[in-house]
Design an enzyme around this catalytic site. Structure first.
Site, PDB file in Angstrom:
ATOM      1  N   GLU A  41     -63.533 -55.892  -9.700  1.00 16.20           N
ATOM      2  CA  GLU A  41     -63.757 -55.922 -10.878  1.00 16.20           C
ATOM      3  C   GLU A  41     -65.079 -56.683 -11.316  1.00 16.20           C
ATOM      4  O   GLU A  41     -65.669 -56.427 -12.325  1.00 16.20           O
ATOM      5  CB  GLU A  41     -62.940 -56.199 -12.131  1.00 16.20           C
ATOM      6  CG  GLU A  41     -62.196 -57.594 -11.827  1.00 16.20           C
ATOM      7  CD  GLU A  41     -61.073 -57.777 -12.848  1.00 16.20           C
ATOM      8  OE1 GLU A  41     -60.831 -56.997 -13.834  1.00 16.20           O
ATOM      9  OE2 GLU A  41     -60.361 -58.824 -12.792  1.00 16.20           O
ATOM     10  N   HIS A  65     -59.657 -55.164 -25.013  1.00 21.89           N
ATOM     11  CA  HIS A  65     -58.147 -55.381 -24.824  1.00 21.89           C
ATOM     12  C   HIS A  65     -57.466 -55.020 -26.230  1.00 21.89           C
ATOM     13  O   HIS A  65     -56.181 -54.647 -25.974  1.00 21.89           O
ATOM     14  CB  HIS A  65     -57.887 -56.813 -24.557  1.00 21.89           C
ATOM     15  CG  HIS A  65     -58.227 -57.288 -23.104  1.00 21.89           C
ATOM     16  ND1 HIS A  65     -59.227 -57.827 -22.609  1.00 21.89           N
ATOM     17  CD2 HIS A  65     -57.435 -56.891 -21.701  1.00 21.89           C
ATOM     18  CE1 HIS A  65     -59.349 -57.817 -21.415  1.00 21.89           C
ATOM     19  NE2 HIS A  65     -58.234 -57.238 -20.839  1.00 21.89           N
ATOM     20  N   ASP A  83     -63.641 -54.033 -16.582  1.00 21.51           N
ATOM     21  CA  ASP A  83     -64.527 -54.931 -16.045  1.00 21.51           C
ATOM     22  C   ASP A  83     -65.404 -54.662 -15.329  1.00 21.51           C
ATOM     23  O   ASP A  83     -66.762 -55.069 -15.315  1.00 21.51           O
ATOM     24  CB  ASP A  83     -63.787 -56.304 -15.396  1.00 21.51           C
ATOM     25  CG  ASP A  83     -63.011 -56.958 -16.767  1.00 21.51           C
ATOM     26  OD1 ASP A  83     -63.918 -57.512 -17.812  1.00 21.51           O
ATOM     27  OD2 ASP A  83     -62.004 -57.441 -16.782  1.00 21.51           O
ATOM     28  N   CYS A  85     -56.417 -49.622 -11.906  1.00 20.68           N
ATOM     29  CA  CYS A  85     -55.527 -50.025 -12.959  1.00 20.68           C
ATOM     30  C   CYS A  85     -56.411 -50.091 -14.351  1.00 20.68           C
ATOM     31  O   CYS A  85     -55.793 -50.464 -15.265  1.00 20.68           O
ATOM     32  CB  CYS A  85     -54.599 -51.278 -12.805  1.00 20.68           C
ATOM     33  SG  CYS A  85     -55.782 -52.669 -12.600  1.00 20.68           S
TER      34      CYS A  85
HETATM   35  C1  PEP Z   1     -59.940 -54.013 -15.875  1.00 18.39           C
HETATM   36  O1  PEP Z   1     -60.910 -55.023 -15.888  1.00 18.39           O
HETATM   37  O2  PEP Z   1     -60.135 -52.664 -15.667  1.00 18.39           O
HETATM   38  C2  PEP Z   1     -58.600 -54.400 -15.934  1.00 18.39           C
HETATM   39  C3  PEP Z   1     -57.510 -53.512 -15.644  1.00 18.39           C
HETATM   40  O3  PEP Z   1     -58.109 -55.686 -16.491  1.00 18.39           O
HETATM   41  P1  PEP Z   1     -58.212 -56.175 -18.008  1.00 18.39           P
HETATM   42  O4  PEP Z   1     -58.414 -54.757 -18.703  1.00 18.39           O
HETATM   43  O5  PEP Z   1     -57.043 -56.864 -18.449  1.00 18.39           O
HETATM   44  O6  PEP Z   1     -59.405 -56.906 -17.969  1.00 18.39           O
HETATM   45 MG    MG Z   2     -60.205 -57.063 -15.912  1.00 21.96          MG
END
Ligand code: PEP
Ligand code: MG
Length: 592
Positions: A440, A198, A464, A511
C-alpha cells in the site's frame, strides 16, 4: 452543492455506503462551539456572567468525575488523564484568567474563555519539553467541555441514541461509526469525509446507507427534517415532495429485492466461465461481522482490521483478551482462511489513550508497522495472541504499511521472539503460518521483487496505495474526485506487484476497496490478482461478476487497457468489454 425544487433541496456529496433510506434527521453536533461571538455586558450583568462560567466549569467537573467513577477498577490508573483534566478545570491560568477577562473587559464567558485559551495554548505549544507541549491538547479538551456547557451543545453519545433516525454530523470518526446501533440508526450524512475513508468502509460493512463530504449538511438540514439518503449516488434530499418520496420508496424496494436475489446466489463458488476459481473473501473490523461474511458467501476473512478492538477501549487490550477475540473469529470460520492484520493504528485511526503521537501529518506518520516496531511490547502482545489463536484454525498474518525490507525483517524477528517466549512458557501455538504484507506504499511496489523473497503472500491495499501514489488524502472530500482506482499509475502498480509475486512463486491478493467493484473484476483477474477481499455486502455482486467472465477475453482486454492514458478511457473500455456481462444493482436517484 445544492439544487432546489419547489420545496425539496438536493445536497450532493460522496457515496459512502450504498443503499437508500428515508427518515427523520438527527443532528449529532452543533456548530455553536466553533462560532463564538463577542457580547459586551452591562456592568450589572457581569456577576451573573461569572456565575454562568463557574456553573459551566462545575458541570464539566461533575461530568468528568462521573466518567472516572464509572471506569472499571482495572482501568482506574488510566483514568489519570481525566484526573488531570479535573485539576486543569480550576487551574489559575484558565479559570482565574477567564473570570478576570469577563470582569475587566465586560464580555461574555464564551468570548473570555476563547481569548484565554488562545493565549495559554501557545505557551504550552512553544515549550521545549515534550510532556508540557502535549498539555496544550489537554487545554483544548478541557476548554471544549466548558464551552459545550456554555453554549448548550449536546455531547451526543452515538451508542446511546434510541430513535429510528438518520444521523447528520460534521464528521464521524471510524470509532464512532463502529458504535452505531443498527436497529436504531437508518443511515448517516456527514459534512466531511472522503472516498475510501475508514468511516465509509465501516458503513459499508454495517450495511448502512451513508453520504459523506456534503460540506454543508449540518447547516442545511435541521433536526426532524425528513430526508432521503441515497448512499450510492451520494445524494441527500431534504424535505422531499410526495412524488419523490413515492418514487424513492419504490426504488428502495426494488433495490432490496435485487440485493436479496443476489445474496441467494452468493453461496455458489466464484468460478469464471472457463473454470478458474477465485476465492472471494470478506473484510471485517469486529468479530461480530464474521457472520455477515458467511451470510454473503465469503470464502474466508481476507482482512481482519484488528485495530478496531483497540479503538473502543480505555487502554491497550491484554494478550488473553486478544487471543479470545481472534479465537472467536477462527472458531466461526472453521477451516476457512482468517487473515489477521497486525495493528494499523494512527493515521485516521488514532487511539485516544496514546498520548505521545500527535502528528501534523498522521497519514505519513507513526502509523501501523512503524508504530508497532517503536512499541515492541504492544506488538509482541498482539503477535503472541495471534500465534496462540493460530493453533485453532487456518490463520494468515498480514503486516500493514510496509515500506521496505528492513521492516519485514524486524517484524519477522519479533514473530520469532513471540514464538520463543510462548514455547518457554508452555503455551499451545502455531508459528508455521503464512506471513504476508500489505502492498500500500509505492516503495513496496517498486521493491516488490525483493519483498517477495521474504514473505508468503502480498495483499494490495488500494485505499492507501491510491492515497500515497496519487497524493490524495482519503479523508478529504475536496480531492475525493481524484481517488481513481483506474488511474494508469495504479494499474501499473498492481501489475508490477503481481508480476514480481508470480516470479517468486507467491500469490497476490487484494483487500482494498477496489476489489469490491464488480466491474473491476476482469481487470484485476487480468493483471494477476489471485484472491479478492472486500466489505461483506459486496461479496455477492463480485462473485456474480466473476462468474460472468471468460478469462480468454481478458488477456486481449488487458493488453489494450494498459495502453490507455486516462482513467476515463480505461473505464470506457471496461464498460464496453464487460459492462453488460457484469450485472449491476439498481441505478441511483440521479435517474429519477
Ligand atoms: C487499504 O489501505 O486498502 C486497506 C485495505 O487497509 P485500510 O483501508 O484499513 O487502510
Ligand atoms: Mg491501508
Amino acid at each position: 452543492m445544492k439544487d432546489q425544487d419547489a420545496t425539496e433541496v438536493i445536497l450532493r456529496g460522496i457515496g459512502g455506503s450504498p443503499g437508500i433510506c428515508i427518515g427523520k434527521a438527527y443532528l449529532v453536533d452543533k456548530e455553536g462551539v466553533d462560532v463564538v461571538k463577542q457580547y459586551v455586558l452591562r456592568e450589572e450583568a457581569v456577576p451573573a456572567e461569572v456565575g454562568r462560567f463557574k456553573t459551566a466549569v462545575k458541570k464539566a467537573q461533575e461530568a468528568l468525575r462521573r466518567i472516572i467513577d464509572e471506569t472499571p477498577e482495572e482501568f482506574r490508573q488510566h483514568a489519570q488523564i481525566l484526573e488531570t483534566h479535573t485539576v486543569l478545570l480550576e487551574d489559575k491560568l484558565l479559570y482565574d484568567r477567564t473570570i478576570e477577562v469577563i470582569e475587566k473587559e465586560k464580555v461574555n464567558a464564551e468570548w473570555a474563555l476563547k481569548k484565554v485559551v488562545s493565549l495559554v495554548k501557545p505557551m504550552f505549544e512553544n515549550m521545549s519539553d515534550d510532556y508540557l507541549k502535549q498539555r496544550a491538547e489537554d487545554i483544548t479538551h478541557v476548554s471544549d467541555r466548558i464551552m459545550e456547557n456554555l453554549v448548550g451543545a449536546d455531547q451526543v453519545n452515538i451508542a446511546h441514541i434510541d430513535k429510528r433516525v438518520i444521523l447528520v454530523a460534521r464528521d464521524l470518526s471510524p470509532a464512532e461509526t463502529s458504535q452505531i446501533q443498527l436497529e436504531r440508526i437508518k443511515g448517516f450524512v456527514t459534512n466531511r469525509g472522503g472516498r475510501a475513508s475508514h468511516t465509509s468502509i465501516i458503513a459499508q460493512t454495517l450495511q448502512i446507507p451513508a453520504v459523506l463530504g456534503v460540506g454543508n449538511a449540518t447547516m442545511e438540514i435541521k433536526n426532524d427534517d425528513i430526508i432521503i439518503v441515497d448512499g450510492k449516488a451520494g445524494i441527500v434530499v431534504v424535505n422531499p415532495t410526495e412524488q419523490t418520496l413515492l418514487e424513492t420508496e419504490e426504488r428502495r424496494e426494488r433495490y432490496e429485492i435485487q440485493k436479496a436475489l443476489m445474496v441467494r446466489k452468493s453461496h455458489l463458488p466464484a468460478q469464471t466461465e472457463d473454470g478458474i476459481r477465485i476465492p472471494v473473501m470478506g473484510n471485517i473490523e469486529l468479530p461480530e461481522e464474521v457472520v455477515s461474511v458467511l451470510d454473503h458467501g465469503g470464502d474466508g476473512i481476507g482482512l481482519y482490521r484488528t485495530e478496531f478492538q483497540y479503538l473502543s477501549r480505555p487502554d491497550f487490550p491484554g494478550e488473553d483478551v486478544l487471543f479470545e477475540n481472534y479465537k472467536d473469529v477462527i472458531d466461526v470460520m472453521g477451516d476457512r482462511p482468517v487473515t489477521i492484520r497486525t495493528l494499523d493504528i494512527n493515521g485516521d485511526k488514532a487511539v485516544n489513550y496514546i498520548r505521545d503521537t500527535r502528528e501534523l501529518n498522521p497519514a505519513l506518520g507513526l502509523r501501523a508497522i512503524r508504530y508497532c516496531l517503536k512499541k515492541p511490547e504492544i506488538f509482541k502482545t498482539q503477535l503472541r495472541a495471534i500465534l496462540r489463536a493460530a493453533a485453532y484454525g487456518n490463520v494468515r498474518i498480514l503486516i500493514p504499511m510496509i515500506s521496505g525490507i528492513a521492516e519485514v525483517e524486524q517484524a519477522m524477528a519479533m514473530l520469532d521472539e513471540a514464538a520463543d517466549s510462548l514455547i518457554r512458557q508452555g503455551f499451545a501455538y502455531k508459528r508455521d503460518v503464512p506471513v504476508g504484507i500489505m502492498i500500500e506504499v509505492p516503495s513496496a511496489v517498486i521493491t516488490a521483487d525483493i519483498l517477495a523473497e521474504k514473505v508468503d503472500f502480498f495483499s494490495i491495499g488500494t485505499n492507501d496505495l491510491i492515497q500515497y501514489t496519487l497524493a490524495i488524502d482519503r479523508n478529504n472530500r475536496h480531492v475525493a474526485h481524484l481517488h481513481q482506482p483506474l488511474h494508469p499509475a495504479i494499474l501499473w502498480m498492481i501489475k508490477r506487484t503481481c508480476d514480481a509475486a508470480r516470479a517468486k512463486g507467491i500469490q497476490t491478493y487484494m483487500c482494498g476497496e477496489m476489489a469490491a467493484e464488480p466491474l473491476f473484476a476482469p481487470i484485476l483477474l487480468g493483471l494477476g490478482v489471485d484472491e479478492l477481499s472486500m466489505n461483506p455486502q459486496a461479496i455477492p455482486m463480485v462473485k456474480d461478476a466473476i462468474r460472468s467472465i471468460n478469462t480468454e477475453n481478458v488477456a486481449p482486454f488487458i493488453e489494450k487497457a494498459m495502453t490507455m492514458t486516462t482513467c476515463a478511457a480505461v473505464q470506457e473500455l471496461l464498460e464496453r468489454s464487460f459492462g453488460e456481462a457484469v450485472g449491476r444493482l439498481e441505478p441511483d436517484l440521479e435517474e429519477l
